[in-house]
Motif scaffolding. Structure first.
Motif, PDB file in Angstrom:
ATOM      1  N   SER A  26      56.585 -36.184 -10.134  1.00 14.55           N
ATOM      2  CA  SER A  26      55.609 -35.243 -10.696  1.00 14.55           C
ATOM      3  C   SER A  26      55.718 -35.101 -12.212  1.00 14.55           C
ATOM      4  O   SER A  26      54.848 -34.488 -12.837  1.00 14.55           O
ATOM      5  N   GLY A  27      56.790 -35.638 -12.802  1.00 16.12           N
ATOM      6  CA  GLY A  27      56.958 -35.553 -14.253  1.00 16.12           C
ATOM      7  C   GLY A  27      57.259 -34.151 -14.742  1.00 16.12           C
ATOM      8  O   GLY A  27      56.894 -33.783 -15.858  1.00 16.12           O
ATOM      9  N   ARG A  28      57.918 -33.354 -13.890  1.00 13.82           N
ATOM     10  CA  ARG A  28      58.177 -31.962 -14.250  1.00 13.82           C
ATOM     11  C   ARG A  28      59.654 -31.599 -14.138  1.00 13.82           C
ATOM     12  O   ARG A  28      60.421 -32.251 -13.437  1.00 13.82           O
ATOM     13  N   ILE A  29      60.017 -30.507 -14.853  1.00 16.73           N
ATOM     14  CA  ILE A  29      61.383 -29.980 -14.808  1.00 16.73           C
ATOM     15  C   ILE A  29      61.506 -29.006 -13.642  1.00 16.73           C
ATOM     16  O   ILE A  29      60.696 -28.088 -13.526  1.00 16.73           O
ATOM     17  N   LEU A  30      62.517 -29.202 -12.816  1.00 13.84           N
ATOM     18  CA  LEU A  30      62.763 -28.286 -11.704  1.00 13.84           C
ATOM     19  C   LEU A  30      63.560 -27.082 -12.220  1.00 13.84           C
ATOM     20  O   LEU A  30      64.769 -27.029 -12.088  1.00 13.84           O
ATOM     21  N   GLY A  31      62.849 -26.148 -12.821  1.00  9.60           N
ATOM     22  CA  GLY A  31      63.481 -24.926 -13.319  1.00  9.60           C
ATOM     23  C   GLY A  31      62.883 -23.732 -12.600  1.00  9.60           C
ATOM     24  O   GLY A  31      61.697 -23.455 -12.737  1.00  9.60           O
ATOM     25  N   ALA A  32      63.722 -23.035 -11.814  1.00 10.67           N
ATOM     26  CA  ALA A  32      63.194 -21.961 -10.961  1.00 10.67           C
ATOM     27  C   ALA A  32      62.537 -20.855 -11.775  1.00 10.67           C
ATOM     28  O   ALA A  32      61.424 -20.409 -11.453  1.00 10.67           O
ATOM     29  N   SER A  33      63.187 -20.411 -12.871  1.00 13.01           N
ATOM     30  CA  SER A  33      62.630 -19.274 -13.620  1.00 13.01           C
ATOM     31  C   SER A  33      61.304 -19.649 -14.275  1.00 13.01           C
ATOM     32  O   SER A  33      60.383 -18.833 -14.332  1.00 13.01           O
ATOM     33  N   GLY A 105      70.757 -25.441 -17.031  1.00 14.12           N
ATOM     34  CA  GLY A 105      72.017 -25.959 -16.507  1.00 14.12           C
ATOM     35  C   GLY A 105      71.868 -27.381 -15.987  1.00 14.12           C
ATOM     36  O   GLY A 105      72.363 -28.323 -16.590  1.00 14.12           O
ATOM     37  N   VAL A 106      71.157 -27.540 -14.870  1.00 13.29           N
ATOM     38  CA  VAL A 106      71.067 -28.862 -14.229  1.00 13.29           C
ATOM     39  C   VAL A 106      70.207 -29.838 -15.036  1.00 13.29           C
ATOM     40  O   VAL A 106      70.646 -30.932 -15.387  1.00 13.29           O
ATOM     41  N   CYS A 107      68.967 -29.436 -15.351  1.00 12.97           N
ATOM     42  CA  CYS A 107      68.042 -30.381 -15.989  1.00 12.97           C
ATOM     43  C   CYS A 107      68.342 -30.581 -17.470  1.00 12.97           C
ATOM     44  O   CYS A 107      68.126 -31.672 -18.001  1.00 12.97           O
ATOM     45  N   GLY A 108      68.831 -29.537 -18.159  1.00 14.62           N
ATOM     46  CA  GLY A 108      69.099 -29.639 -19.594  1.00 14.62           C
ATOM     47  C   GLY A 108      70.386 -30.400 -19.889  1.00 14.62           C
ATOM     48  O   GLY A 108      70.390 -31.344 -20.679  1.00 14.62           O
ATOM     49  N   ILE A 109      71.475 -29.988 -19.238  1.00 14.52           N
ATOM     50  CA  ILE A 109      72.766 -30.622 -19.516  1.00 14.52           C
ATOM     51  C   ILE A 109      72.718 -32.116 -19.168  1.00 14.52           C
ATOM     52  O   ILE A 109      73.275 -32.945 -19.882  1.00 14.52           O
ATOM     53  N   SER A 110      71.995 -32.459 -18.084  1.00 14.61           N
ATOM     54  CA  SER A 110      71.963 -33.857 -17.639  1.00 14.61           C
ATOM     55  C   SER A 110      71.244 -34.773 -18.630  1.00 14.61           C
ATOM     56  O   SER A 110      71.402 -35.985 -18.576  1.00 14.61           O
ATOM     57  N   ARG A 111      70.421 -34.201 -19.556  1.00 19.39           N
ATOM     58  CA  ARG A 111      69.819 -35.031 -20.598  1.00 19.39           C
ATOM     59  C   ARG A 111      70.497 -34.747 -21.939  1.00 19.39           C
ATOM     60  O   ARG A 111      69.989 -35.090 -22.998  1.00 19.39           O
ATOM     61  N   LEU A 112      71.659 -34.082 -21.874  1.00 19.88           N
ATOM     62  CA  LEU A 112      72.457 -33.724 -23.053  1.00 19.88           C
ATOM     63  C   LEU A 112      71.636 -32.931 -24.075  1.00 19.88           C
ATOM     64  O   LEU A 112      71.755 -33.129 -25.280  1.00 19.88           O
ATOM     65  N   SER A 113      70.809 -32.012 -23.545  1.00 16.69           N
ATOM     66  CA  SER A 113      70.010 -31.154 -24.417  1.00 16.69           C
ATOM     67  C   SER A 113      70.903 -30.085 -25.051  1.00 16.69           C
ATOM     68  O   SER A 113      71.635 -29.376 -24.345  1.00 16.69           O
ATOM     69  N   LEU A 114      70.844 -29.981 -26.376  1.00 14.28           N
ATOM     70  CA  LEU A 114      71.669 -28.988 -27.080  1.00 14.28           C
ATOM     71  C   LEU A 114      71.310 -27.575 -26.616  1.00 14.28           C
ATOM     72  O   LEU A 114      72.179 -26.738 -26.384  1.00 14.28           O
ATOM     73  N   ARG A 115      69.993 -27.322 -26.456  1.00 16.05           N
ATOM     74  CA  ARG A 115      69.546 -26.001 -26.002  1.00 16.05           C
ATOM     75  C   ARG A 115      70.110 -25.686 -24.609  1.00 16.05           C
ATOM     76  O   ARG A 115      70.551 -24.570 -24.347  1.00 16.05           O
TER      77      ARG A 115
ATOM     78  N   PHE B  71      56.397 -38.141 -18.992  1.00 16.52           N
ATOM     79  CA  PHE B  71      57.557 -37.285 -18.741  1.00 16.52           C
ATOM     80  C   PHE B  71      57.578 -36.154 -19.763  1.00 16.52           C
ATOM     81  O   PHE B  71      57.034 -36.300 -20.862  1.00 16.52           O
ATOM     82  N   PRO B  72      58.223 -35.013 -19.416  1.00 11.71           N
ATOM     83  CA  PRO B  72      58.289 -33.908 -20.377  1.00 11.71           C
ATOM     84  C   PRO B  72      59.042 -34.343 -21.637  1.00 11.71           C
ATOM     85  O   PRO B  72      60.080 -34.987 -21.547  1.00 11.71           O
ATOM     86  N   THR B  73      58.486 -34.010 -22.790  1.00  7.43           N
ATOM     87  CA  THR B  73      59.155 -34.358 -24.043  1.00  7.43           C
ATOM     88  C   THR B  73      60.295 -33.367 -24.281  1.00  7.43           C
ATOM     89  O   THR B  73      60.183 -32.204 -23.896  1.00  7.43           O
ATOM     90  N   PRO B  74      61.387 -33.811 -24.913  1.00  5.98           N
ATOM     91  CA  PRO B  74      62.503 -32.895 -25.159  1.00  5.98           C
ATOM     92  C   PRO B  74      62.041 -31.745 -26.062  1.00  5.98           C
ATOM     93  O   PRO B  74      61.242 -31.960 -26.975  1.00  5.98           O
ATOM     94  N   PRO B  75      62.518 -30.508 -25.798  1.00  9.84           N
ATOM     95  CA  PRO B  75      62.143 -29.394 -26.664  1.00  9.84           C
ATOM     96  C   PRO B  75      62.771 -29.576 -28.043  1.00  9.84           C
ATOM     97  O   PRO B  75      63.743 -30.314 -28.195  1.00  9.84           O
ATOM     98  N   LYS B  76      62.180 -28.907 -29.040  1.00  3.83           N
ATOM     99  CA  LYS B  76      62.772 -28.950 -30.377  1.00  3.83           C
ATOM    100  C   LYS B  76      64.205 -28.429 -30.291  1.00  3.83           C
ATOM    101  O   LYS B  76      64.458 -27.413 -29.653  1.00  3.83           O
ATOM    102  N   PRO B  77      65.158 -29.139 -30.904  1.00  2.00           N
ATOM    103  CA  PRO B  77      66.561 -28.709 -30.793  1.00  2.00           C
ATOM    104  C   PRO B  77      66.818 -27.443 -31.608  1.00  2.00           C
ATOM    105  O   PRO B  77      67.584 -27.435 -32.564  1.00  2.00           O
ATOM    106  N   GLU B  78      66.141 -26.373 -31.218  1.00  2.00           N
ATOM    107  CA  GLU B  78      66.170 -25.146 -31.994  1.00  2.00           C
ATOM    108  C   GLU B  78      66.991 -24.093 -31.254  1.00  2.00           C
ATOM    109  O   GLU B  78      66.673 -23.732 -30.123  1.00  2.00           O
ATOM    110  N   ILE B  79      68.074 -23.626 -31.885  1.00  2.00           N
ATOM    111  CA  ILE B  79      68.903 -22.594 -31.264  1.00  2.00           C
ATOM    112  C   ILE B  79      68.524 -21.275 -31.922  1.00  2.00           C
ATOM    113  O   ILE B  79      69.075 -20.886 -32.939  1.00  2.00           O
ATOM    114  N   GLY B  80      67.553 -20.604 -31.360  1.00  2.00           N
ATOM    115  CA  GLY B  80      67.060 -19.368 -31.973  1.00  2.00           C
ATOM    116  C   GLY B  80      67.546 -18.125 -31.250  1.00  2.00           C
ATOM    117  O   GLY B  80      68.309 -18.203 -30.291  1.00  2.00           O
ATOM    118  N   ARG B  81      67.027 -16.984 -31.746  1.00  4.21           N
ATOM    119  CA  ARG B  81      67.425 -15.700 -31.156  1.00  4.21           C
ATOM    120  C   ARG B  81      67.022 -15.588 -29.700  1.00  4.21           C
ATOM    121  O   ARG B  81      67.729 -15.027 -28.873  1.00  4.21           O
TER     122      ARG B  81
END
Lengths: 141, 145
Positions: A26-33, A105-115, B71-81
């Protein structure tokens, strides 16, 4: 205890497989919230069928599985004030942060997303501190 | 077809949460309780979930989803409030109750009145969030001034 870890690992693999399926097909992130929040605040009206179907599966499959094995226990507190405060904090917090345990947690960390990594560090630290204070210091939970 | 895939993904997600024990609030609070009887199960669940998902992300490179344009593009690597305040609030609620949004839905059928109250409060919180988000988007002076 080791049995719990094996079940944890197996359940985790199912969760990750679900997220991988949703991403690859589906090209989507499985994020419950995000999935729930977008329906509640009206920002994802055009996707109601897709999101509603996901939530229906998320609700119905464990309901049937738990029923089949004779019920399951959540051990959730009976303190309504704590539940209301917790629900509000989780609802507002996950929508401000744009993600929860599944999305960040699951979807972000697995793509090494800083956020995703920063969010996970903050919610685990805040959760740990909350349990220490409310359980061991104040004895409320 | 997309709705069917959603249902399957949601169902697998819920089954995984149930089997792993993440619908049991004592296991979640046990993981957060580093000064009590610490329960490492959640780390196994997270590790188990991240593994197939990391492979899936690698697989997305140079490809397209089966039933979507991209596919979803990565969000801007922004650590905000919003990220920091929101995650801290979420963590507090998670610690207080042992519930987060996924398990809250998955356990709704057997979570009793407590599960329903948490769910209702969470939905109210999600309705209240957009105006708070807009306020946090404004410059600091506007928030405190």
């Amino acid at each position: 205890m080791p049995m719990d870890w094996i079940l944890g690992l197996f359940g985790g693999l199912l969760i990750g497989t679900a997220a991988a399926l949703y991403l690859l097909v589906s090209g989507r992130i499985l994020g419950a919230s995000g999935i729930i929040g977008g329906l509640v605040d009206g920002s994802a009206k055009h996707e109601w069928a897709e999101r509603g179907a996901l939530l229906a599966g998320l609700f119905a499959v464990p309901a049937i599985a738990a029923f089949a094995v004779g019920g399951s226990e959540t051990h959730v507190t009976e303190n309504w004030a704590v539940l209301i405060a917790a629900g509000l904090l989780v609802g507002i917090g996950t929508r401000l942060a744009n993600g929860c345990t599944s999305g960040h947690g699951v979807c972000g960390i697995s793509r090494l997303s800083l956020r995703g990594i920063v969010a996970t560090v903050f919610y685990i630290a805040a959760g740990g501190l909350t349990v220490v204070l409310f359980k061991h210091v104040w004895g409320i939970i | 077809m997309r709705a069917f895939i959603s249902f399957i993904a949601g169902g697998l997600f819920g089954l995984g949460l149930l089997i792993s024990g993440m619908t049991d609030t004592t296991k979640v609070q046990g993981w957060l309780d580093i000064f009590g009887a610490w329960d490492p199960t959640l780390a196994f669940v997270m590790g188990g979930a991240i593994l197939p998902m990391a492979l899936a992300w690698l697989f997305t490179k140079g490809r397209k989803p089966v039933l979507a344009a991209s596919f979803p593009t990565p969000p801007k690597p922004e650590i905000g409030r919003k990220l920091v305040i929101g995650s801290t609030m979420f963590g507090m609620g998670w610690g207080l109750s042992g519930l987060c949004p996924g398990p809250a839905v998955a356990s709704l059928s057997f979570g009793g009145a407590g599960g329903l109250i948490f769910m209702a409060a969470m939905l109210v919180g999600m309705v209240l969030a957009p105006p708070i988000r807009r306020r946090l988007d404004q410059p600091t002076a506007a928030v405190y001034g």
